[in-house]
Design a protein around this motif. Structure first.
Motif, PDB file in Angstrom:
ATOM      1  N   ARG A   1     -34.057  84.148 -14.355  1.00  0.00           N
ATOM      2  CA  ARG A   1     -32.782  83.830 -14.241  1.00  0.00           C
ATOM      3  C   ARG A   1     -32.230  83.819 -12.998  1.00  0.00           C
ATOM      4  N   ARG A   2     -31.532  82.785 -12.523  1.00  0.00           N
ATOM      5  CA  ARG A   2     -30.959  82.726 -11.079  1.00  0.00           C
ATOM      6  C   ARG A   2     -29.817  82.276 -11.108  1.00  0.00           C
ATOM      7  N   ARG A   3     -28.835  82.892 -10.132  1.00  0.00           N
ATOM      8  CA  ARG A   3     -27.461  82.219  -9.881  1.00  0.00           C
ATOM      9  C   ARG A   3     -27.416  80.939  -9.394  1.00  0.00           C
ATOM     10  N   ASP A   4     -26.665  79.978  -9.956  1.00  0.00           N
ATOM     11  CA  ASP A   4     -26.332  78.674  -9.491  1.00  0.00           C
ATOM     12  C   ASP A   4     -26.082  78.524  -8.011  1.00  0.00           C
ATOM     13  N   THR A   5     -26.693  77.799  -7.172  1.00  0.00           N
ATOM     14  CA  THR A   5     -26.189  77.646  -5.786  1.00  0.00           C
ATOM     15  C   THR A   5     -24.973  77.271  -5.762  1.00  0.00           C
ATOM     16  N   ALA A   6     -24.659  76.249  -6.477  1.00  0.00           N
ATOM     17  CA  ALA A   6     -23.134  75.655  -6.297  1.00  0.00           C
ATOM     18  C   ALA A   6     -22.027  76.477  -6.979  1.00  0.00           C
TER      19      ALA A   6
END
Length: 156
Positions: free
Chosen positions: A91-96
């Protein structure tokens, strides 16, 4: 009380006349067929569904996954965490938008797709129906689901 005194709802075989029971009991039968196939992959049925959606399109948001699987985030998040702990996704946070969490397959998760490729054919064989019958049934079930969700006020 004689057999003729029984109402249609309590007569023997009444459950088999209820569409909802037919769908429910068929779902249970599907689960019995899926279980040994998915046990070999180390997945539960809900986890398998998450993986199928990601094999179709990697990097989806948790919200997108939930929409496709008709699952709330409080149900979906533990599934994703277990798949992450198994090494199949990250899982990763969205960069935008940091509020948005995206889910990505790991190499092991992508490799699992190859191991699971035989599952649909094994399920079709267990169903004992043709591809054409399966397509007709799937179409009918999708229409039924859409109509029931609309009747209940849910968006599809």
């Amino acid at each position: 009380m004689s057999k003729t005194d029984l109402s249609a709802d309590t007569a023997p075989g009444a459950l088999d006349r209820l569409l909802c029971f037919g769908v429910y009991s068929t779902g249970l039968a599907f689960n019995r067929v899926y279980k040994p196939l998915l046990d070999r992959l180390g997945l539960t049925y809900p986890q398998y569904l998450v993986m199928v959606v990601l094999w179709q399109r990697d990097g989806q948001t948790v919200g997108e996954l939930g929409d496709q699987l008709f699952l709330e985030s409080n149900t979906l998040t533990p599934l994703i965490k277990r798949l992450e702990a198994a090494g199949y996704l990250t899982r990763r946070r969205d960069t935008a938008d940091e509020r948005v969490v995206r889910v990505f397959l790991t190499e092991a998760g992508r490799d699992l797709a190859g191991e699971a490729a035989c599952v649909p054919d094994q399920i079709l064989a267990a169903c004992g129906i043709t591809q054409e019958q399966l397509g007709e049934l799937q179409s009918t079930l999708l229409t039924l689901r859409r109509n029931l969700r609309a009747s209940a006020g849910a968006e599809d």
